[in-house]
Design a protein around this motif. Sequence first.
Motif, PDB file in Angstrom:
ATOM      1  N   GLU A  21      38.705  46.715  43.751  1.00 28.97           N
ATOM      2  CA  GLU A  21      38.645  46.100  45.079  1.00 28.97           C
ATOM      3  C   GLU A  21      37.197  45.806  45.471  1.00 28.97           C
ATOM      4  OE1 GLU A  21      39.634  47.289  49.667  1.00 28.97           O
ATOM      5  OE2 GLU A  21      40.961  48.044  48.103  1.00 28.97           O
ATOM      6  N   THR A  22      36.288  46.719  45.191  1.00 25.66           N
ATOM      7  CA  THR A  22      34.876  46.519  45.502  1.00 25.66           C
ATOM      8  C   THR A  22      34.307  45.365  44.702  1.00 25.66           C
ATOM      9  OG1 THR A  22      34.639  48.872  45.965  1.00 25.66           O
ATOM     10  CG2 THR A  22      32.615  47.648  45.568  1.00 25.66           C
ATOM     11  N   LEU A  23      34.664  45.278  43.423  1.00 21.62           N
ATOM     12  CA  LEU A  23      34.203  44.169  42.593  1.00 21.62           C
ATOM     13  C   LEU A  23      34.735  42.843  43.107  1.00 21.62           C
ATOM     14  CD1 LEU A  23      34.508  45.688  39.004  1.00 21.62           C
ATOM     15  CD2 LEU A  23      32.424  45.214  40.290  1.00 21.62           C
ATOM     16  N   SER A  24      35.984  42.828  43.544  1.00 19.55           N
ATOM     17  CA  SER A  24      36.592  41.618  44.080  1.00 19.55           C
ATOM     18  C   SER A  24      35.882  41.161  45.346  1.00 19.55           C
ATOM     19  CB  SER A  24      38.073  41.865  44.357  1.00 19.55           C
ATOM     20  OG  SER A  24      38.672  40.715  44.874  1.00 19.55           O
ATOM     21  N   VAL A  25      35.519  42.089  46.199  1.00 17.94           N
ATOM     22  CA  VAL A  25      34.804  41.755  47.431  1.00 17.94           C
ATOM     23  C   VAL A  25      33.428  41.202  47.097  1.00 17.94           C
ATOM     24  CG1 VAL A  25      33.729  42.732  49.501  1.00 17.94           C
ATOM     25  CG2 VAL A  25      36.068  43.348  48.910  1.00 17.94           C
ATOM     26  N   LYS A  26      32.744  41.818  46.145  1.00 25.15           N
ATOM     27  CA  LYS A  26      31.416  41.336  45.749  1.00 25.15           C
ATOM     28  C   LYS A  26      31.495  39.932  45.166  1.00 25.15           C
ATOM     29  CE  LYS A  26      28.862  45.562  45.129  1.00 25.15           C
ATOM     30  NZ  LYS A  26      27.795  46.179  44.381  1.00 25.15           N
TER      31      LYS A  26
ATOM     32  N   MET B  10      32.781  51.790  40.074  1.00 23.56           N
ATOM     33  CA  MET B  10      33.075  50.887  41.170  1.00 23.56           C
ATOM     34  C   MET B  10      34.532  50.446  41.061  1.00 23.56           C
ATOM     35  SD  MET B  10      30.669  47.687  42.322  1.00 23.56           S
ATOM     36  CE  MET B  10      29.159  48.602  42.136  1.00 23.56           C
ATOM     37  N   SER B  11      35.231  50.435  42.153  1.00 29.02           N
ATOM     38  CA  SER B  11      36.650  50.089  42.135  1.00 29.02           C
ATOM     39  C   SER B  11      36.844  48.585  41.953  1.00 29.02           C
ATOM     40  CB  SER B  11      37.317  50.534  43.429  1.00 29.02           C
ATOM     41  OG  SER B  11      36.920  49.707  44.504  1.00 29.02           O
TER      42      SER B  11
END
Length: 91
Positions: free
Chosen positions: A4-9, A1-2
């Motif tokens: 950016e994806t972790l930040s959005v989550k 998982m990138s």
Amino acid sequence: MSEETLSVKEAVKVYKALGEPTRLKIVQLLSKHRELSCTEIGAHLNLSKGSTLSHHLKQLTDCGLLELSRKEGTFHFYHIQENILKRYVAD
């Protein structure tokens, strides 16, 4: 998982937690005080020390906004995670 994806989550969890009025009040209260116990939080907000308050504190802890800072006997003290608050909440 990138990253950016972790930040959005992470952002979704924080905003979802803050979307509930009682949890927002808890964060506002703790931002004015260095740390408070569950009993003190409940007294300030007229909440009984029960499953409802525990549920709210767990949601705020799970998203990273709060942290259990210490325990004294049966008292649990919480404080704001300033870095998370500053990242997602405007001044």
